[in-house]
Design an enzyme around this catalytic site. Sequence first.
Site, PDB file in Angstrom:
ATOM      1  N   GLU A  35      -7.082  -0.981   6.121  1.00 20.24           N
ATOM      2  CA  GLU A  35      -6.925   0.542   5.964  1.00 20.24           C
ATOM      3  C   GLU A  35      -6.685   1.012   4.476  1.00 20.24           C
ATOM      4  O   GLU A  35      -5.817   0.398   3.750  1.00 20.24           O
ATOM      5  CB  GLU A  35      -5.693   0.747   6.608  1.00 20.24           C
ATOM      6  CG  GLU A  35      -5.696   2.309   6.958  1.00 20.24           C
ATOM      7  CD  GLU A  35      -4.191   2.788   7.479  1.00 20.24           C
ATOM      8  OE1 GLU A  35      -3.516   1.952   8.025  1.00 20.24           O
ATOM      9  OE2 GLU A  35      -3.909   4.069   7.447  1.00 20.24           O
ATOM     10  N   ARG A 261       1.277 -14.126   9.628  1.00 22.29           N
ATOM     11  CA  ARG A 261       0.942 -13.244   8.342  1.00 22.29           C
ATOM     12  C   ARG A 261       1.485 -14.299   7.257  1.00 22.29           C
ATOM     13  O   ARG A 261       2.518 -14.859   7.436  1.00 22.29           O
ATOM     14  CB  ARG A 261       1.469 -11.958   8.369  1.00 22.29           C
ATOM     15  CG  ARG A 261       2.778 -11.630   8.435  1.00 22.29           C
ATOM     16  CD  ARG A 261       3.166 -10.274   8.099  1.00 22.29           C
ATOM     17  NE  ARG A 261       2.222  -9.227   8.788  1.00 22.29           N
ATOM     18  CZ  ARG A 261       1.693  -8.465   8.109  1.00 22.29           C
ATOM     19  NH1 ARG A 261       2.004  -8.056   6.866  1.00 22.29           N
ATOM     20  NH2 ARG A 261       1.052  -7.253   8.759  1.00 22.29           N
ATOM     21  N   LYS A 271       2.153  -2.900   2.111  1.00 19.89           N
ATOM     22  CA  LYS A 271       1.642  -1.970   1.171  1.00 19.89           C
ATOM     23  C   LYS A 271       2.532  -0.786   0.947  1.00 19.89           C
ATOM     24  O   LYS A 271       2.620  -0.085  -0.339  1.00 19.89           O
ATOM     25  CB  LYS A 271       0.302  -1.252   1.825  1.00 19.89           C
ATOM     26  CG  LYS A 271      -0.707  -2.370   1.609  1.00 19.89           C
ATOM     27  CD  LYS A 271      -1.941  -1.714   1.903  1.00 19.89           C
ATOM     28  CE  LYS A 271      -2.264  -1.947   3.458  1.00 19.89           C
ATOM     29  NZ  LYS A 271      -3.626  -1.492   3.983  1.00 19.89           N
TER      30      LYS A 271
HETATM   31  P1  ATP Z   1       0.677  -4.064   5.248  1.00 18.64           P
HETATM   32  O1  ATP Z   1       1.591  -4.590   6.203  1.00 18.64           O
HETATM   33  O2  ATP Z   1       1.051  -4.951   3.953  1.00 18.64           O
HETATM   34  O3  ATP Z   1       0.705  -2.544   4.994  1.00 18.64           O
HETATM   35  P2  ATP Z   1      -1.673  -4.197   6.976  1.00 18.64           P
HETATM   36  O4  ATP Z   1      -1.678  -5.081   7.910  1.00 18.64           O
HETATM   37  O5  ATP Z   1      -1.133  -2.607   7.326  1.00 18.64           O
HETATM   38  O6  ATP Z   1      -0.684  -4.387   5.643  1.00 18.64           O
HETATM   39  P3  ATP Z   1      -4.196  -3.747   6.893  1.00 18.64           P
HETATM   40  O7  ATP Z   1      -5.068  -2.834   5.787  1.00 18.64           O
HETATM   41  O8  ATP Z   1      -4.280  -2.917   7.992  1.00 18.64           O
HETATM   42  O9  ATP Z   1      -2.829  -3.842   6.179  1.00 18.64           O
HETATM   43  O10 ATP Z   1      -4.666  -5.065   6.983  1.00 18.64           O
HETATM   44  C1  ATP Z   1      -5.988  -5.606   6.797  1.00 18.64           C
HETATM   45  C2  ATP Z   1      -5.850  -7.042   7.506  1.00 18.64           C
HETATM   46  O11 ATP Z   1      -5.241  -7.983   6.596  1.00 18.64           O
HETATM   47  C3  ATP Z   1      -5.474  -7.114   8.651  1.00 18.64           C
HETATM   48  O12 ATP Z   1      -6.293  -7.721   9.622  1.00 18.64           O
HETATM   49  C4  ATP Z   1      -4.169  -7.817   8.745  1.00 18.64           C
HETATM   50  O13 ATP Z   1      -3.764  -8.451   9.636  1.00 18.64           O
HETATM   51  C5  ATP Z   1      -4.527  -8.513   7.196  1.00 18.64           C
HETATM   52  N1  ATP Z   1      -3.335  -8.707   6.564  1.00 18.64           N
HETATM   53  C6  ATP Z   1      -2.252  -7.957   6.116  1.00 18.64           C
HETATM   54  N2  ATP Z   1      -1.031  -8.470   5.817  1.00 18.64           N
HETATM   55  C7  ATP Z   1      -1.357  -9.699   5.733  1.00 18.64           C
HETATM   56  C8  ATP Z   1      -0.486 -10.850   5.342  1.00 18.64           C
HETATM   57  N3  ATP Z   1       0.644 -10.881   4.756  1.00 18.64           N
HETATM   58  N4  ATP Z   1      -0.880 -12.178   5.676  1.00 18.64           N
HETATM   59  C9  ATP Z   1      -2.167 -12.297   6.362  1.00 18.64           C
HETATM   60  N5  ATP Z   1      -2.984 -11.394   6.701  1.00 18.64           N
HETATM   61  C10 ATP Z   1      -2.543 -10.032   6.368  1.00 18.64           C
HETATM   62 MG    MG Z   2      -2.339  -2.037   9.173  1.00 17.65          MG
END
Ligand code: ATP
Ligand code: MG
Length: 552
Positions: A35, A261, A271
């Site tokens: 995102e 994760r 983020k």
């Molecule tokens: P955050 O929780 O840090 O805001 P998010 O999951 O909301 O991260 P996205 O932009 O939706 O961020 O993530 C893109 C991809 O990266 C998704 O498939 C998500 O599952 C993966 N991802 C995010 N954080 C991690 C992590 N700590 N380890 C592995 N994969 C991750």
């Molecule tokens: Mg997300």
Amino acid sequence: MEEKVMPSNFIHNIIDQDNESGYYDNRVHTRFPPEPNGYLHIGHAKSICLNFGTAKKYGGKCNLRFDDTNPVKEDTEYVDSITEDVAWLGFQWDGEVLFASSYFDTMYECAVKLIKKGKAYVCDLSAEETRAYRGTLTEPGKKSPYASRTVEENLDLFERMKAGEFADGEKVLRANIDMASPNMNMRDPVIYRIAHATHHKTGDAWCIYPMYDFAHPIEDAVEGITHSICTLEFEDHRPLYDWVLRECDFETPPKQIEFARLELTNNVMSKRKLKMLVDEKIVDGWDDPRMPTVSGLRRRGYTPEAVRTFCETIGVSKSKSKVDYALLEHCVREDLKLKYPRIMAVEKPIKLIITNYPEGESEMVSIENNQENEALGSRQVKFEREMYIDSKDFMEEPPKKYYRLYPGNDVRLKGAYVIHCDDYKKNENGEIEEIYCSYYPGTKSGQENADMKVKGVIQWVGASDAVEAEFHLYDHLFLEPEQVTEDNLLEKDGLLLNRYSLEKTRGYVEKYAIEGEYDRFQFIRNGYFFFDKKAEGCVFNRIVSLKSSFKI
Ligand code: ATP
Ligand code: MG
């Protein structure tokens, strides 16, 4: 990028089974779907390596798709940084960069299809009422009184939602599933909401936006994704993912597969929290070298190879675990060890004068760049009467077994002559200001007394050739990241933030460090450093310290 095959994991076992049964006609198509609401962090790097690495291993494809369905928090600045980061990590997406917002029409049509099947309805309950109707983990929910609207009524209202007739929050579109489901996600989840907000791609074309759980499966299906890899918190959403694809009549729909994760010691990995650090100026932007963002690691001097090796080493599993930051540092050291020159830099300089070396004269000495890798060749360093050495390498009254410089002792200046320490001078504060030495002619490599034995070798930088530099020494941003919440994150005087996460010192480096052939170095005995061209002045970021002190 070197051709390494990714080690197998449980996701690959699922793919192998699908390939055996021919379920997806032996196609493997993954995607990385960020995102655009912040910069990528090292956790995302894990997901990137997994998605792109898996596609590569199976000769498949991987899309880079922005999941841009929430106009309020998204921005093109993030789109640009994410695209740059994925490329820097060494991956090439299939075709163009994709955007979920280009499928808004399809998503709308899918919603209409659900309404026509009686599988979705427009609901007027307030957010509070919706919560009350939803029930709890132990009690079933109650159907919304609006669930009994006719198809015609729903079609009309949904179209009017789209046309902008209603205010934000006035109405939503909900899936008509099961208010008694033990899975809360299946209790008539909201699939469309009203948001009168300008979208960074579609502008004001839409005022209704699909919810993640509805949009994501459709995005995957439209792109022909086979294996939709995501993190564990979506496990309970999988029944909804499957429901959407089934009810919208997608054939051979993608499969959602969840993995744990990445979590790292001494770091926060969200983020939202990282954005707070940026907004509150606790750090110097998203690419502050202390940040666990991909751009921060890049600016710190980490290499993409090291980050990829780290992601591969930690593996992929379904069980949550926290990885020690030291493992990432280990991967960085291992990657830098043979690739970059080991040169001389003095962090806390003292002037050293070789009193028997003629004033105004100098000579070039040749020093090998990396004893463990001859391919890096050697460089010429200017030897002269005045130079700087590190204050750590001199003691007035040495303890036993101190083999560096002290009055009356002999040491070798690395790559050059053996010198004898005759005397030193202090300033009015009692600090050592100058050290006076004499050199032994003929003790340079290749000369008649080259093998003169001394116990210590110290580094030096010729005064006229020395480049003044600032060294940025980094430490972890957080002392107790486990306890960091969005409420206490910014408490500067609390125990959570490490107030000493950045130390700046000034010293000298060999001219070679800025001449441009390399941008990363091992500064002998001081650690690995990166020439930060984005910083003002001549700044070297410490990438990582040396594990143990090295002999030179
Ligand atoms: P955050 O929780 O840090 O805001 P998010 O999951 O909301 O991260 P996205 O932009 O939706 O961020 O993530 C893109 C991809 O990266 C998704 O498939 C998500 O599952 C993966 N991802 C995010 N954080 C991690 C992590 N700590 N380890 C592995 N994969 C991750
Ligand atoms: Mg997300």
